[in-house]
Design a protein around this motif. Structure first.
Motif, PDB file in Angstrom:
ATOM      1  N   GLY A 337      28.460  41.334  54.395  1.00 10.99           N
ATOM      2  CA  GLY A 337      27.409  40.798  53.534  1.00 10.99           C
ATOM      3  C   GLY A 337      27.367  41.513  52.199  1.00 10.99           C
ATOM      4  N   ASN A 338      27.522  42.834  52.257  1.00 15.76           N
ATOM      5  CA  ASN A 338      27.562  43.600  51.009  1.00 15.76           C
ATOM      6  C   ASN A 338      28.770  43.215  50.160  1.00 15.76           C
ATOM      7  N   LEU A 339      29.904  42.930  50.834  1.00 14.84           N
ATOM      8  CA  LEU A 339      31.104  42.531  50.099  1.00 14.84           C
ATOM      9  C   LEU A 339      30.940  41.147  49.469  1.00 14.84           C
ATOM     10  N   ILE A 340      30.257  40.246  50.179  1.00 16.34           N
ATOM     11  CA  ILE A 340      29.957  38.930  49.595  1.00 16.34           C
ATOM     12  C   ILE A 340      29.107  39.113  48.340  1.00 16.34           C
ATOM     13  N   GLY A 341      28.117  40.000  48.451  1.00 17.33           N
ATOM     14  CA  GLY A 341      27.294  40.304  47.279  1.00 17.33           C
ATOM     15  C   GLY A 341      28.115  40.914  46.167  1.00 17.33           C
ATOM     16  N   LEU A 342      29.071  41.764  46.537  1.00 18.60           N
ATOM     17  CA  LEU A 342      29.936  42.384  45.531  1.00 18.60           C
ATOM     18  C   LEU A 342      30.793  41.337  44.836  1.00 18.60           C
ATOM     19  N   ALA A 343      31.283  40.346  45.596  1.00 18.76           N
ATOM     20  CA  ALA A 343      32.083  39.267  45.006  1.00 18.76           C
ATOM     21  C   ALA A 343      31.269  38.492  43.977  1.00 18.76           C
ATOM     22  N   ALA A 344      30.022  38.171  44.334  1.00 21.91           N
ATOM     23  CA  ALA A 344      29.154  37.466  43.386  1.00 21.91           C
ATOM     24  C   ALA A 344      28.853  38.351  42.183  1.00 21.91           C
ATOM     25  N   PHE A 345      28.614  39.630  42.461  1.00 22.27           N
ATOM     26  CA  PHE A 345      28.337  40.609  41.400  1.00 22.27           C
ATOM     27  C   PHE A 345      29.488  40.663  40.394  1.00 22.27           C
ATOM     28  N   LEU A 346      30.738  40.615  40.886  1.00 26.16           N
ATOM     29  CA  LEU A 346      31.905  40.706  40.012  1.00 26.16           C
ATOM     30  C   LEU A 346      32.207  39.395  39.311  1.00 26.16           C
ATOM     31  N   ALA A 347      31.980  38.264  40.007  1.00 27.19           N
ATOM     32  CA  ALA A 347      32.451  36.986  39.498  1.00 27.19           C
ATOM     33  C   ALA A 347      31.433  36.242  38.628  1.00 27.19           C
ATOM     34  N   LEU A 348      30.150  36.420  38.881  1.00 25.07           N
ATOM     35  CA  LEU A 348      29.154  35.654  38.134  1.00 25.07           C
ATOM     36  C   LEU A 348      29.170  35.916  36.625  1.00 25.07           C
TER      37      LEU A 348
END
Length: 527
Positions: A337-348
């Motif tokens: 879940g934290n990694l999914i958040g990290l993906a959004a954090f990096l990509a948005l």
């Protein structure tokens, strides 16, 4: 006649050929560009908004919003393949329906791109806060991570910071290359794929009941159709593919592939993600007051209720600012879940950049057409970017991101987008009737059905928006009309007889000279 101020199609095409940008993008790169622009705050954040409006019925909301986008994409494909130039719906409208309506479309696109950039900034802020808490266990003060719509909130500082950073990058000339965009798209697609793989196997079917707790139409934009009007934001971005037409190899073939392909890929992902979120332990039923009353997304009442529930150790899906990451944590995949958040954090941030870039370029083209002061289109001598417009836009985006919730921003952006899409559909139908023999590398199938469906779909979704989002468009349009008649009508290049088109030459401000009577223009026509 105002409606007679039309940019000649032949002049637009001739100038595009004469001054076109380097054509380097293929069908795959265009599709990735579209996926990169589409997948963003809409699916990573607005899943919560949809849950509050429609509950499990948001599955149908995704279908409705996607269907409207499909017919709009078919209309875009025809006119974008005919006019492979920059300017998107603004240029198309100018070429078919004249200056006044082109101004209104351009003005609506400013609302779409700028407010959408604000919404994505707020969405990124939610994932930033989640990352800080998930990895380091730090709870940031509410006063600095939320606007006044949340009890105790003052300003959304992370949203302010990211909006200013992206604005600064654009002013310095930093734009994302196709290769960087492909990497960011891969991150987002991988994140959504991981979510689907982990969430679907543990789906609980009883969470799909009641399927439509607010029915099809509810008050304040609730219900399945109301959620579709908000979820529409999750698809916004596919039109950005058409703005890259001048940089596309074989645009007559590749632009339609990029438009429809990116939309199809994202629709499949959205349906699977929605199913995973609905069937998770959180469920997707709307949050109600202590008396059982439905609460509007973005309202102070919902914010207060969510604060109460979170204090009691509960955080429903509709209360989450990082919906997908929150779902996986509840399932038991804390680190994923934290990694999914990290993906959004990096990509948005890439989505913010695309939106800001698109908005400043629309403003830029309008400025060089004389409809706005040409000072706005001035190029910085060192950075070679339209720094004045970029700075003004960035400050406006920062201000709205600081104080408004993501849902309201998305709804406002949707109002401008729906208007632009409707005008493109009308332009395609008019052009078929006025100029039936012009070469159309891509013809919209059954235009007699697809065109009206696009118009009807856009109008229906617009009226399903909350009242405060609906009223913004006519108010914004009224301001735009006042500016047009105060300045643009008198200063317009087309109105003054200057018909050369400069959309392609994005780095050099135009210095047009009115053609002498009888002299050939760049479009090959006699002045």
């Amino acid at each position: 006649m105002i409606f007679g101020r039309v940019k000649p199609l032949d002049a637009i095409l001739a100038t595009a050929q004469k001054k076109s940008l380097h054509r380097s993008l293929g069908a795959i790169q265009l599709t990735l560009l579209g996926v990169g622009a589409i997948i963003g705050t809409g699916i990573f954040v607005l899943t919560s908004e949809a849950a509050q409006k429609a509950g499990p019925g948001m599955m149908i909301s995704f279908v409705i919003a996607g269907a409207v986008c499909v017919v709009a994409a078919l209309c875009y494909s025809e006119i974008a393949s005919m006019l492979p130039v920059s300017g998107s719906a603004y240029t198309y409208t100018y070429a078919v329906m004249g200056e006044l309506l082109a101004w209104m479309v351009g003005w609506a696109l400013v609302l779409e791109y700028a407010v959408a950039a604000s919404a994505v900034s707020v969405g990124w802020s939610g994932y930033f806060v989640g990352q800080i808490k998930g990895w380091f266990g730090i709870d940031l003060p509410v006063a600095l991570i939320s606007g006044p719509y949340v009890p105790g909130g003052i300003i959304n500082l992370p949203a302010v910071v990211i909006a200013l950073l992206i604005t600064g990058l654009l002013m310095l000339g930093t734009t994302e290359s196709a290769r960087v965009n492909a990497v960011l798209v891969a991150i987002k697609v991988t994140a959504l794929t991981a979510f689907v793989i982990l969430a679907l196997p543990v789906m609980q079917m009883d969470h799909f009941e009641p399927f439509a707790p607010q029915g099809w139409y509810g008050s304040g934009g609730a219900g399945i159709v109301g959620a579709a009007a908000s979820i529409f934001f999750a698809y916004v971005g596919f039109d950005a593919v058409s703005t890259a037409a001048e940089e596309t190899k074989n645009p007559q073939r590749n632009v339609p592939i990029g438009l429809i392909g990116s939309l199809a890929i994202c629709t499949v992902f959205y349906m699977l993600v929605a199913a995973g979120a609905i069937g998770s332990p959180l469920g997707s039923q709307p949050v109600t007051s202590a008396l059982g009353e439905w609460l509007a997304p973005g309202s102070a009442e919902l914010g207060a209720r969510c604060s109460t529930l979170m204090a009691a150790g509960q955080e429903p899906l509709a209360c989450s600012k990082e919906a997908l990451a929150h779902v996986l944590r509840e399932i038991g995949y804390l680190n994923v879940g934290n990694l999914i958040g990290l993906a959004a954090f990096l990509a948005l941030p890439s989505v913010i950049l695309v939106m800001l870039f698109g908005q400043t370029r629309i403003f830029f083209v309008m400025s060089r057409d004389g409809l706005l002061p040409e000072k706005l289109s001035s190029i910085h001598p060192k950075w070679k970017t339209p720094h004045v417009i970029t700075m003004i836009t960035g400050l406006a985006v920062t201000f709205t991101a600081a104080f408004l919730p993501v849902g309201k921003l998305a709804d406002i952006a949707n109002a401008g987008t729906l208007f632009a899409f409707m005008m493109v559909a009308i332009a395609v139908m008019l052009l078929r009737k006025r100029d039936p023999n012009r070469v159309r590398p891509f013809r919209t199938p059954a235009l007699w059905l697809v065109g009206p469906l696009t118009v009807i779909g856009c109008v229906a979704l617009y009226f399903a928006l909350p009242f405060d989002a609906k009223i913004v468009l006519p108010l914004w349009g009224g301001i735009g009309l006042a500016l047009y008649f105060a300045y643009g009508y008198r200063k317009s290049h087309v109105g003054r007889g200057i018909i050369e088109v400069h959309e392609a030459d994005i780095d050099v401000p135009p210095q047009p000279v009115p053609p002498m009577p009888g002299a050939p223009t760049p479009g090959g026509k006699q002045a």
